[in-house]
Design an enzyme around this catalytic site. Sequence first.
Site: not given
Length: 252
Positions: A103-105, A203
């Site tokens: 998962l992205d930061k 995104k």
Amino acid sequence: MERLDKVLVSQNIGSRKEVQKLIKTGLVDIDGKVCKKPETKVDPEVSSISVQGKSLNFQKYVYIMMNKPAGVLSASNDRNAETVIDLLPEEMKRRGLFPAGRLDKDTTGLLIITDDGDFAHNMLSPKKHVFKLYRAETDGEITQEHIDKFEKGIVFSDGTQCLPAELYTLCPLEEPYKSLLGKEVKPNVGFVKICEGKFHQVKKMFLAVGLKVVFLERLSIGELVLDTNLKTGESRYLNNYEKNMIFNTKKT
Ligand code: URA
């Protein structure tokens, strides 16, 4: 069959040096008999091992559910930033753990941490059709046109073609999540289901239809839904039933 000291290290009993000391001191039994040789070969799934009188609950692999907070890297280790592995309580840490699917930061929510590479591969391969559900807050209104574009398959600006994806404005999960998350339609909130894991996929999919994601959370993987009792940053082990729910691919 594996070396006794290696088995104990894999189960988080201590470092190689520490477990060798325990063994040599006579504090480790195999099937009721003291074993003082660290190099002894043992099948931990067949023999019962005890350490200082406590029997070892051998687990070949572990499967952990984390409610990932924002600001933490989905990686095993990093020199500069805090990782999801750093967040695990000491007693859960063991060698070889990694996040199965990043998962992205700044993305929060359901993250699986394991040391089982085959399991992770199956969970992430688009061929296995394990759908991941995300809740995305965007900077604009989600319309039927967006839903149609997602269904057709988004194309990124670099030409990358995504598989058809489902976009909902109401939470597609059942109770209690429905009432927690989807009682009312919020014009800028969408629920996206995808079985791929391209870099920044959700995104970029929204960007491709002119919307910017301002908050992203993963809610479920397969039929396994994030445990609402887990506070942000907390983790717990999955049981076998929950682990298998990941590979249930019931259509909503
Ligand atoms: N898609 C994204 O863009 N980010 C994530 O963290 C996961 C899916």
